[in-house]
Design a protein around this motif. Structure first.
Motif, PDB file in Angstrom:
ATOM      1  N   THR A 394       0.832  -1.202   0.000  1.00  0.00           N
ATOM      2  CA  THR A 394       0.000   0.000   0.000  1.00  0.00           C
ATOM      3  C   THR A 394       0.869   1.255   0.000  1.00  0.00           C
ATOM      4  O   THR A 394       0.580   2.234  -0.699  1.00  0.00           O
ATOM      5  N   GLY A 395       1.965   1.211   0.742  1.00  0.00           N
ATOM      6  CA  GLY A 395       2.875   2.353   0.756  1.00  0.00           C
ATOM      7  C   GLY A 395       3.516   2.572  -0.606  1.00  0.00           C
ATOM      8  O   GLY A 395       3.715   3.718  -1.036  1.00  0.00           O
ATOM      9  N   GLU A 396       3.845   1.494  -1.311  1.00  0.00           N
ATOM     10  CA  GLU A 396       4.453   1.614  -2.636  1.00  0.00           C
ATOM     11  C   GLU A 396       3.458   2.153  -3.663  1.00  0.00           C
ATOM     12  O   GLU A 396       3.833   2.902  -4.570  1.00  0.00           O
ATOM     13  N   LEU A 397       2.190   1.783  -3.550  1.00  0.00           N
ATOM     14  CA  LEU A 397       1.209   2.172  -4.554  1.00  0.00           C
ATOM     15  C   LEU A 397       1.044   3.686  -4.642  1.00  0.00           C
ATOM     16  O   LEU A 397       0.818   4.239  -5.714  1.00  0.00           O
ATOM     17  N   GLY A 398       1.159   4.363  -3.514  1.00  0.00           N
ATOM     18  CA  GLY A 398       1.040   5.818  -3.526  1.00  0.00           C
ATOM     19  C   GLY A 398       2.117   6.480  -4.352  1.00  0.00           C
ATOM     20  O   GLY A 398       1.903   7.563  -4.918  1.00  0.00           O
ATOM     21  N   SER A 406      -5.026   0.713  -2.184  1.00  0.00           N
ATOM     22  CA  SER A 406      -4.495  -0.107  -1.094  1.00  0.00           C
ATOM     23  C   SER A 406      -4.712  -1.581  -1.391  1.00  0.00           C
ATOM     24  O   SER A 406      -5.594  -1.962  -2.169  1.00  0.00           O
ATOM     25  N   LEU A 407      -3.899  -2.382  -0.749  1.00  0.00           N
ATOM     26  CA  LEU A 407      -4.029  -3.833  -0.849  1.00  0.00           C
ATOM     27  C   LEU A 407      -4.246  -4.393   0.546  1.00  0.00           C
ATOM     28  O   LEU A 407      -3.494  -4.074   1.480  1.00  0.00           O
ATOM     29  N   ASP A 408      -5.262  -5.177   0.694  1.00  0.00           N
ATOM     30  CA  ASP A 408      -5.534  -5.874   1.954  1.00  0.00           C
ATOM     31  C   ASP A 408      -5.469  -7.371   1.698  1.00  0.00           C
ATOM     32  O   ASP A 408      -6.056  -7.871   0.723  1.00  0.00           O
ATOM     33  N   LEU A 455       0.719  -2.999  -9.349  1.00  0.00           N
ATOM     34  CA  LEU A 455       0.466  -3.737  -8.116  1.00  0.00           C
ATOM     35  C   LEU A 455       1.388  -4.948  -8.033  1.00  0.00           C
ATOM     36  O   LEU A 455       1.962  -5.246  -6.976  1.00  0.00           O
ATOM     37  N   MET A 456       1.580  -5.638  -9.160  1.00  0.00           N
ATOM     38  CA  MET A 456       2.486  -6.781  -9.168  1.00  0.00           C
ATOM     39  C   MET A 456       3.919  -6.349  -8.920  1.00  0.00           C
ATOM     40  O   MET A 456       4.686  -7.041  -8.243  1.00  0.00           O
ATOM     41  N   LEU A 457       4.296  -5.187  -9.467  1.00  0.00           N
ATOM     42  CA  LEU A 457       5.642  -4.682  -9.214  1.00  0.00           C
ATOM     43  C   LEU A 457       5.849  -4.447  -7.733  1.00  0.00           C
ATOM     44  O   LEU A 457       6.878  -4.827  -7.164  1.00  0.00           O
ATOM     45  N   ALA A 458       4.871  -3.830  -7.092  1.00  0.00           N
ATOM     46  CA  ALA A 458       4.984  -3.577  -5.649  1.00  0.00           C
ATOM     47  C   ALA A 458       5.076  -4.886  -4.881  1.00  0.00           C
ATOM     48  O   ALA A 458       5.857  -5.015  -3.927  1.00  0.00           O
ATOM     49  N   LEU A 459       4.292  -5.890  -5.285  1.00  0.00           N
ATOM     50  CA  LEU A 459       4.332  -7.191  -4.617  1.00  0.00           C
ATOM     51  C   LEU A 459       5.687  -7.874  -4.813  1.00  0.00           C
ATOM     52  O   LEU A 459       6.289  -8.393  -3.861  1.00  0.00           O
ATOM     53  N   GLU A 460       6.164  -7.883  -6.062  1.00  0.00           N
ATOM     54  CA  GLU A 460       7.443  -8.537  -6.343  1.00  0.00           C
ATOM     55  C   GLU A 460       8.587  -7.820  -5.648  1.00  0.00           C
ATOM     56  O   GLU A 460       9.530  -8.451  -5.158  1.00  0.00           O
TER      57      GLU A 460
END
Length: 609
Positions: A394-398, A406-408, A455-460
């Motif tokens: 969530t912090g990366e998405l901003g 946000s991701l929950d 979103l995938m970039l933030a997850l990876e």
């Protein structure tokens, strides 16, 4: 790590070779130039379905090959060796050949090759899964699967040991549960089977066969059945050798036997009373006399043996019993004995007595409790990791042009009579909120292609940085001695709808991910490409005049095709400055080149820090 990608006759590309950087590589070019063909090549060597329509017009086939550097303990190495393709010199070759479609007929099958050996496409897919992760708009949907989401969370949490422990506990529980279910649901049938086995064992035990016994009895029966002939031959021989050994026999003749003749010869020589003359002859005759006595004694015993060998009826009865066993459980007596021994073990498994059922129920409950205990530990680890991963992403998405998104990650323990399965006691779901007033929706249903890529970039990025932290070291993007990256990430259309400062942040985060993994990004943004360690430009050209005619003619000179060709070229130095300038403003003016140099100079993690 992908060391080299080579392709021939794929789409508009006649031939291309890429040598990606160990860190981040950008692939750029005008829209429609053919950048997607490079992604298609990567998908082909990753085991994706083949499309004959992608073969370059006029070519017999398309071909792509990837060369990967792998460490000896890499999971892909074990998969390759299991497929009969051992890794040599730390390099693994994956290639694919796709034949062109021909008029009036379907195209032939594609050919997948691993380490120089043809393998099923599924094998190539399994190996590539350990080497390459592709994030394009279509590929993002894989993470929408609850199974993949749980796997991603477990990888992030480092739950490998816990998952292996739980798998062992669950397997032990299921083994007893299956046996108990079998006994309780099929009691009547199993009791019948157990009764049959017990009766069969009892029948065999009553006969009490011994291995090799049947052959011995048949040989003995043959001797008894031939006893008359044997006795006649022995008696006649004894009559000639020593008739006194068969006192009941009267041969009706006064002819001396051999023993008598020898004794007579000895007596005649001794009667001469000439000392020393016949000593040698007398000694030889004594030896003959002794040998005749031994032969006569042995033959006499033979008569006794054969005549006293036992009752033939009893012998035939025993042979009949053994033959019956062989007919039912043979064909050989040794097979009967083995069957009886195995049946004794099988009866134990078929035992559905109350005592046996109670013992199995106690085992089942004990093993279920052990599995439940491990599952709860796994649940706690997942819940903790879910909270950390949600906050990080969530912090990366901003910073990735998605303010308010946000991701929950929901980790919910199952309730009811059967909370456990082979994965534990949890349901894992990734819920994405694209903007503050939006409800939480399942990932994949609430994000556009560009949002899903980011979103995938933030997850990876979160997963990779956590893995590096667990390893206890941080790799430096400029360190030539850093280890081989364990995974190659491919990002396509990740910059859709992004610009300005968000584009710079997107590039910076890709560069961060490239510190611990290899990253290849297809992009149209200079702010992203400027962060790359290497850059390739895809350019579409069109020949004209005679060149066009020659370039576009088929090998059979029957059809003239459009002479459009795409080239792939690495750019560096001034060439790269010009490409970045083109991406910034569409021109290569002195102003845009100056801006490009400034962008390249500022696009380093050290400068950003």
């Amino acid at each position: 790590m992908l060391e080299e990608l080579e392709l021939h006759d794929l789409g508009p590309i006649r031939a291309a070779r890429l040598v990606p950087a160990a860190g981040m590589t950008a692939i750029t070019g005008e829209t429609g130039a053919g950048k997607s063909m490079l992604l298609s090549a990567l998908k082909l060597i990753s085991g994706a379905g083949a499309d004959a329509g992608r073969v370059r017009p006029g070519s017999a086939c398309a071909w792509a090959q990837g060369v990967f550097a792998v460490a000896g303990d890499h999971a892909a190495v074990a998969l390759a060796e299991d497929a009969g393709s051992p890794v040599e010199d730390g390099e693994l070759f994956l290639s694919r050949r796709v034949p062109a479609a021909r008029a009036g007929s379907k195209s032939g099958r594609s050919r997948a090759v691993l380490g120089g050996k043809t393998v099923p496409r599924s094998v190539l897919e399994h190996v590539a899964r350990e080497l390459v992760t592709i994030h394009g708009q279509a590929d993002q949907l894989r993470i929408a699967s609850p199974v993949r989401q749980r796997e991603f969370l477990d990888d992030y949490a480092g739950n490998g040991d816990l998952k292996r422990q739980y798998a062992a506990d669950w397997s032990a529980y299921m083994a007893v549960e299956d046996k108990l279910t079998r006994l309780t649901t099929q009691q009547a049938q199993m009791r019948q089977q157990a009764d049959y086995l017990r009766d069969s064992i009892a029948q065999i035990d009553r006969v009490d066969p011994h291995d090799g016994e049947l052959e011995e009895l048949k040989e003995r029966r043959d001797r008894i059945e031939n006893a008359a002939q044997v006795s006649e031959a022995v008696v006649h021989a004894l009559a000639l050798l020593d008739s006194s050994s068969v006192p009941s026999m009267d041969n009706g003749s006064d002819a001396p036997d051999a023993t008598g003749c020898v004794a007579g010869a000895i007596g005649a020589l001794e009667a001469a009373h000439v000392p020393g003359v016949f000593d040698g002859a007398l000694a030889a005759l004594a030896d003959v006399q002794s040998a005749l006595s031994e032969v006569s004694f042995a033959l006499s015993g033979k008569i006794d043996d054969e005549l006293g060998a036992g009752d033939l009826d009893m012998l035939n009865g025993r042979i009949h019993e053994l033959n019956e066993l062989c007919l039912r459980w043979g064909p050989e007596l040794s097979d009967v004995i083995r069957w009886r021994d195995q049946a004794a073990f099988d009866v134990e498994d078929l035992d559905a007595s109350p005592e046996k059922l109670a013992d199995l129920e106690e085992q089942r409950d004990r093993r279920y409790a052990a599995a439940l205990k491990t599952a709860k530990r796994l649940s706690r680890s997942r819940a903790k990791a879910a909270a950390a991963l949600s906050a990080t992403v969530t912090g990366e998405l901003g910073e990735l042009a998605m303010p308010g998104a946000s991701l929950d990650i929901a980790v919910s323990e199952r309730r009811g009579s059967a909370p456990l399965d082979g994965t534990g006691a949890d349901d894992v779901e990734f819920l994405f909120t694209p903007f503050p007033s939006s409800p939480k929706l399942p990932m994949g249903k609430s994000a556009s292609g560009g949002e899903l890529s980011r979103l995938m970039l933030a997850l990876e990025l979160a997963s990779a940085e956590t893995a590096v932290g667990r390893a206890g070291h941080a790799a430096s993007s400029g360190d030539a001695a850093r280890p081989v990256p364990p995974m190659t990430f491919i990002f396509d259309e990740i910059d859709a709808g992004v610009g300005g400062k968000a584009a710079v942040e997107l590039g910076r985060r890709l560069a961060r991910l490239a510190r611990s993994a290899q990253v290849i990004v297809v992009t149209h943004l200079a702010q992203v490409a400027s962060w790359a360690d290497a850059q390739y430009v895809v350019t579409k050209t069109t020949a004209s005049g005679d060149d066009s005619h020659a370039a576009g003619r088929r090998s059979d000179d029957s059809v003239t095709l459009p002479a459009t060709e795409t080239t792939v070229q690495a750019v560096d130095g001034d060439d790269r400055v010009r490409e970045i300038a083109r991406m910034l403003s569409g021109t290569e003016s002195s102003t845009s080149r100056k801006h490009a140099r400034e962008l390249l100079a500022s696009s380093t993690l050290e400068h950003a820090a």
